[in-house]
Design a protein around this motif. Structure first.
Motif, PDB file in Angstrom:
ATOM      1  N   MET A   1       0.831  -1.200   0.000  1.00  0.00           N
ATOM      2  CA  MET A   1       0.000   0.000   0.000  1.00  0.00           C
ATOM      3  C   MET A   1       0.868   1.253   0.000  1.00  0.00           C
ATOM      4  O   MET A   1       2.036   1.211   0.371  1.00  0.00           O
ATOM      5  CB  MET A   1      -0.920   0.001   1.228  1.00  0.00           C
ATOM      6  N   SER A   2       0.281   2.382  -0.376  1.00  0.00           N
ATOM      7  CA  SER A   2       1.010   3.648  -0.415  1.00  0.00           C
ATOM      8  C   SER A   2       0.058   4.784  -0.090  1.00  0.00           C
ATOM      9  O   SER A   2      -1.133   4.579   0.110  1.00  0.00           O
ATOM     10  CB  SER A   2       1.644   3.855  -1.799  1.00  0.00           C
ATOM     11  N   ILE A   3       0.599   5.980  -0.072  1.00  0.00           N
ATOM     12  CA  ILE A   3      -0.227   7.147   0.209  1.00  0.00           C
ATOM     13  C   ILE A   3      -1.194   7.374  -0.942  1.00  0.00           C
ATOM     14  O   ILE A   3      -0.822   7.315  -2.116  1.00  0.00           O
ATOM     15  CB  ILE A   3       0.659   8.386   0.404  1.00  0.00           C
ATOM     16  N   LEU A   4      -2.447   7.632  -0.627  1.00  0.00           N
ATOM     17  CA  LEU A   4      -3.463   7.881  -1.655  1.00  0.00           C
ATOM     18  C   LEU A   4      -3.161   9.187  -2.376  1.00  0.00           C
ATOM     19  O   LEU A   4      -2.591  10.116  -1.807  1.00  0.00           O
ATOM     20  CB  LEU A   4      -4.852   7.954  -1.015  1.00  0.00           C
ATOM     21  N   GLN A   5      -3.555   9.238  -3.621  1.00  0.00           N
ATOM     22  CA  GLN A   5      -3.352  10.465  -4.390  1.00  0.00           C
ATOM     23  C   GLN A   5      -4.216  11.586  -3.827  1.00  0.00           C
ATOM     24  O   GLN A   5      -5.311  11.356  -3.306  1.00  0.00           O
ATOM     25  CB  GLN A   5      -3.695  10.230  -5.868  1.00  0.00           C
ATOM     26  N   GLN A   6      -3.721  12.813  -3.998  1.00  0.00           N
ATOM     27  CA  GLN A   6      -4.444  13.973  -3.474  1.00  0.00           C
ATOM     28  C   GLN A   6      -5.816  14.110  -4.127  1.00  0.00           C
ATOM     29  O   GLN A   6      -6.783  14.539  -3.486  1.00  0.00           O
ATOM     30  CB  GLN A   6      -3.617  15.245  -3.701  1.00  0.00           C
ATOM     31  N   THR A   7      -5.906  13.708  -5.386  1.00  0.00           N
ATOM     32  CA  THR A   7      -7.193  13.785  -6.087  1.00  0.00           C
ATOM     33  C   THR A   7      -8.225  12.887  -5.401  1.00  0.00           C
ATOM     34  O   THR A   7      -9.402  13.254  -5.256  1.00  0.00           O
ATOM     35  CB  THR A   7      -7.035  13.353  -7.557  1.00  0.00           C
ATOM     36  N   THR A   8      -7.781  11.716  -4.968  1.00  0.00           N
ATOM     37  CA  THR A   8      -8.679  10.780  -4.277  1.00  0.00           C
ATOM     38  C   THR A   8      -9.132  11.364  -2.937  1.00  0.00           C
ATOM     39  O   THR A   8     -10.323  11.322  -2.592  1.00  0.00           O
ATOM     40  CB  THR A   8      -7.961   9.443  -4.032  1.00  0.00           C
ATOM     41  N   ALA A  56      -8.083  12.547   7.016  1.00  0.00           N
ATOM     42  CA  ALA A  56      -6.969  13.260   7.647  1.00  0.00           C
ATOM     43  C   ALA A  56      -5.709  12.398   7.697  1.00  0.00           C
ATOM     44  O   ALA A  56      -4.597  12.877   7.424  1.00  0.00           O
ATOM     45  CB  ALA A  56      -7.367  13.686   9.058  1.00  0.00           C
ATOM     46  N   ALA A  57      -5.864  11.117   8.022  1.00  0.00           N
ATOM     47  CA  ALA A  57      -4.705  10.231   8.111  1.00  0.00           C
ATOM     48  C   ALA A  57      -4.146   9.912   6.729  1.00  0.00           C
ATOM     49  O   ALA A  57      -2.928   9.853   6.537  1.00  0.00           O
ATOM     50  CB  ALA A  57      -5.088   8.947   8.836  1.00  0.00           C
ATOM     51  N   SER A  58      -5.027   9.715   5.753  1.00  0.00           N
ATOM     52  CA  SER A  58      -4.584   9.364   4.396  1.00  0.00           C
ATOM     53  C   SER A  58      -3.815  10.507   3.734  1.00  0.00           C
ATOM     54  O   SER A  58      -2.994  10.282   2.844  1.00  0.00           O
ATOM     55  CB  SER A  58      -5.785   8.992   3.527  1.00  0.00           C
ATOM     56  N   ALA A  59      -4.097  11.728   4.162  1.00  0.00           N
ATOM     57  CA  ALA A  59      -3.440  12.888   3.547  1.00  0.00           C
ATOM     58  C   ALA A  59      -1.954  12.931   3.852  1.00  0.00           C
ATOM     59  O   ALA A  59      -1.155  13.457   3.060  1.00  0.00           O
ATOM     60  CB  ALA A  59      -4.108  14.174   4.023  1.00  0.00           C
ATOM     61  N   THR A  60      -1.559  12.383   4.992  1.00  0.00           N
ATOM     62  CA  THR A  60      -0.147  12.463   5.399  1.00  0.00           C
ATOM     63  C   THR A  60       0.470  11.110   5.713  1.00  0.00           C
ATOM     64  O   THR A  60       1.691  10.986   5.792  1.00  0.00           O
ATOM     65  CB  THR A  60      -0.003  13.349   6.652  1.00  0.00           C
ATOM     66  N   GLY A  61      -0.359  10.097   5.927  1.00  0.00           N
ATOM     67  CA  GLY A  61       0.161   8.811   6.384  1.00  0.00           C
ATOM     68  C   GLY A  61       0.178   7.758   5.309  1.00  0.00           C
ATOM     69  O   GLY A  61      -0.667   7.732   4.409  1.00  0.00           O
ATOM     70  N   ALA A  67       0.626   1.404  12.232  1.00  0.00           N
ATOM     71  CA  ALA A  67       1.253   1.653  13.526  1.00  0.00           C
ATOM     72  C   ALA A  67       1.872   3.045  13.612  1.00  0.00           C
ATOM     73  O   ALA A  67       2.241   3.503  14.699  1.00  0.00           O
ATOM     74  CB  ALA A  67       2.335   0.601  13.801  1.00  0.00           C
ATOM     75  N   LYS A  68       1.947   3.727  12.490  1.00  0.00           N
ATOM     76  CA  LYS A  68       2.554   5.062  12.485  1.00  0.00           C
ATOM     77  C   LYS A  68       1.644   6.066  13.185  1.00  0.00           C
ATOM     78  O   LYS A  68       0.439   5.874  13.300  1.00  0.00           O
ATOM     79  CB  LYS A  68       2.837   5.507  11.043  1.00  0.00           C
ATOM     80  N   SER A  69       2.249   7.150  13.619  1.00  0.00           N
ATOM     81  CA  SER A  69       1.544   8.141  14.434  1.00  0.00           C
ATOM     82  C   SER A  69       0.384   8.793  13.686  1.00  0.00           C
ATOM     83  O   SER A  69      -0.590   9.226  14.307  1.00  0.00           O
ATOM     84  CB  SER A  69       2.524   9.216  14.919  1.00  0.00           C
ATOM     85  N   GLU A  70       0.485   8.869  12.353  1.00  0.00           N
ATOM     86  CA  GLU A  70      -0.587   9.508  11.581  1.00  0.00           C
ATOM     87  C   GLU A  70      -1.925   8.781  11.754  1.00  0.00           C
ATOM     88  O   GLU A  70      -2.992   9.381  11.622  1.00  0.00           O
ATOM     89  CB  GLU A  70      -0.233   9.555  10.090  1.00  0.00           C
ATOM     90  N   TRP A  71      -1.859   7.482  12.056  1.00  0.00           N
ATOM     91  CA  TRP A  71      -3.066   6.676  12.177  1.00  0.00           C
ATOM     92  C   TRP A  71      -3.509   6.483  13.624  1.00  0.00           C
ATOM     93  O   TRP A  71      -4.417   5.691  13.904  1.00  0.00           O
ATOM     94  CB  TRP A  71      -2.845   5.303  11.534  1.00  0.00           C
ATOM     95  N   ALA A  72      -2.872   7.181  14.546  1.00  0.00           N
ATOM     96  CA  ALA A  72      -3.169   6.996  15.969  1.00  0.00           C
ATOM     97  C   ALA A  72      -4.639   7.292  16.287  1.00  0.00           C
ATOM     98  O   ALA A  72      -5.303   6.515  16.989  1.00  0.00           O
ATOM     99  CB  ALA A  72      -2.258   7.874  16.827  1.00  0.00           C
ATOM    100  N   ASP A  73      -5.159   8.396  15.756  1.00  0.00           N
ATOM    101  CA  ASP A  73      -6.550   8.756  16.040  1.00  0.00           C
ATOM    102  C   ASP A  73      -7.521   7.738  15.431  1.00  0.00           C
ATOM    103  O   ASP A  73      -8.538   7.397  16.040  1.00  0.00           O
ATOM    104  CB  ASP A  73      -6.859  10.153  15.495  1.00  0.00           C
ATOM    105  N   SER A  74      -7.191   7.256  14.243  1.00  0.00           N
ATOM    106  CA  SER A  74      -8.046   6.253  13.600  1.00  0.00           C
ATOM    107  C   SER A  74      -8.037   4.948  14.385  1.00  0.00           C
ATOM    108  O   SER A  74      -9.092   4.318  14.582  1.00  0.00           O
ATOM    109  CB  SER A  74      -7.569   5.995  12.161  1.00  0.00           C
ATOM    110  N   ARG A  75      -6.857   4.543  14.835  1.00  0.00           N
ATOM    111  CA  ARG A  75      -6.765   3.314  15.631  1.00  0.00           C
ATOM    112  C   ARG A  75      -7.557   3.451  16.925  1.00  0.00           C
ATOM    113  O   ARG A  75      -8.300   2.543  17.319  1.00  0.00           O
ATOM    114  CB  ARG A  75      -5.299   2.995  15.962  1.00  0.00           C
ATOM    115  N   GLN A  76      -7.395   4.595  17.576  1.00  0.00           N
ATOM    116  CA  GLN A  76      -8.096   4.820  18.834  1.00  0.00           C
ATOM    117  C   GLN A  76      -9.612   4.812  18.625  1.00  0.00           C
ATOM    118  O   GLN A  76     -10.363   4.251  19.438  1.00  0.00           O
ATOM    119  CB  GLN A  76      -7.650   6.149  19.442  1.00  0.00           C
ATOM    120  N   PHE A  77     -10.062   5.407  17.519  1.00  0.00           N
ATOM    121  CA  PHE A  77     -11.494   5.430  17.219  1.00  0.00           C
ATOM    122  C   PHE A  77     -12.019   4.009  17.029  1.00  0.00           C
ATOM    123  O   PHE A  77     -13.073   3.645  17.573  1.00  0.00           O
ATOM    124  CB  PHE A  77     -11.742   6.256  15.963  1.00  0.00           C
TER     125      PHE A  77
END
Length: 285
Positions: A1-8, A56-61, A67-77
């Motif tokens: 997997m990779s970072i989603l395109q900004q258009t997406t 929000a997480a896909s924009a930077t993560g 396990a990366k910090s960008e997904w911390a809020d999503s994991r917690q949710f």
């Protein structure tokens, strides 16, 4: 997997309202909203919150590593969602379906966004699919852990309820036991009984095993440990509920219960305890 395109990401953000409507419709068609334990309004709020966290997480993560910090809020949710579903009594399928039902609305959105670029469409569909699969599996793992915690807590509560220490008389305690006596339960029995002996200053403790189905070598060893602990506290112990079948089993196994006072039933044990306390029960008048 990779970072989603900004258009997406922009397409998801700009099409939030119709995307949520389609997602809720999928949940309804799948039967996820027919249960009275959860309302459509509650699910709608959860869907909206999760979609915004996802964007929000896909924009930077990088979706390759949740396990990366960008997904911390999503994991917690998702962990909070799984815990609430487990406490409400839902199963893992219902919980994971909350995530997986988002696939079709997102696929439809991507098809309309990249209808003239099939190569990018394929790439983004694959990325979104893997991302939701990973999030769904994380949800299932979180649900299973929450469910195991609930079951373990219930087992501990049942264990405590199954070993009540009853004050029969001043200085006399009784512990009626029901079910199998194993190492874990023996520890709970000893802790509960010894604590009550300290609290009440009792000198005699009666362990009633009428409700114990069988007595084998292991059970006898557990009883001996409990009796020894009681004696170390300066109290005497009487075991009641020795039925004929249990007595025969003890004899056949060659178990040594020497030094332990036993009685056939709780009434006989209480009578002996009162006698040792210098008391007697007589009929009034």
């Amino acid at each position: 997997m990779s970072i989603l395109q900004q258009t997406t990401i922009d397409a998801i953000r700009n099409g939030e309202a119709p995307l949520l409507a389609s997602w809720i419709s999928n949940l309804e068609q799948g039967g996820a909203l027919r249960d009275s334990r959860i309302s459509k309004e509650e699910v709608s709020v959860q869907a909206k919150d999760f979609l915004r966290l996802l964007v929000a997480a896909s924009a930077t993560g990088d979706a390759a590593d949740l396990a990366k910090s960008e997904w911390a809020d999503s994991r917690q949710f998702l962990e909070s969602l799984s815990r609430s579903r487990a406490l409400q009594g839902f199963d893992s399928h219902h919980t994971a379906y909350f995530i997986f039902s988002l696939k079709r609305p997102l696929f439809d959105l991507l098809r309309s966004t990249y209808e003239h670029d099939p190569q990018v469409l394929t790439s983004e569909l694959w990325a979104i699919s893997e991302l939701l699969d990973t999030l769904g599996m994380h949800t299932i793992r979180a649900f299973q852990k929450s469910r195991e915690d609930v079951i373990m807590r219930q087992q501990e509560e049942l264990l405590e309820l199954s070993t009540p220490v009853v004050k029969l008389w001043d200085g006399v305690l009784a512990l009626p036991m029901i079910g199998t006596l194993d190492s874990q339960r023996t520890q709970v029995v000893m802790e509960s009984l010894l604590q009550r002996i300290v609290e009440t200053g009792s000198e005699i403790a009666i362990i009633d095993i009428t409700g114990v189905p069988t007595v084998d070598t292991l059970v006898a060893q557990h009883l001996l440990k409990t009796v020894t602990a009681i004696r170390l506290m300066g109290a005497d112990c009487i075991i009641s509920g020795i039925r004929p079948q249990i007595a025969q089993t003890i004899v056949h196994l060659g178990l040594d219960l020497g030094g332990i006072v036993t009685k056939a039933n709780l009434a006989d044990a209480l009578a002996l305890a009162l006698k040792r306390s210098g008391l007697s029960v007589v009929k009034a008048g």
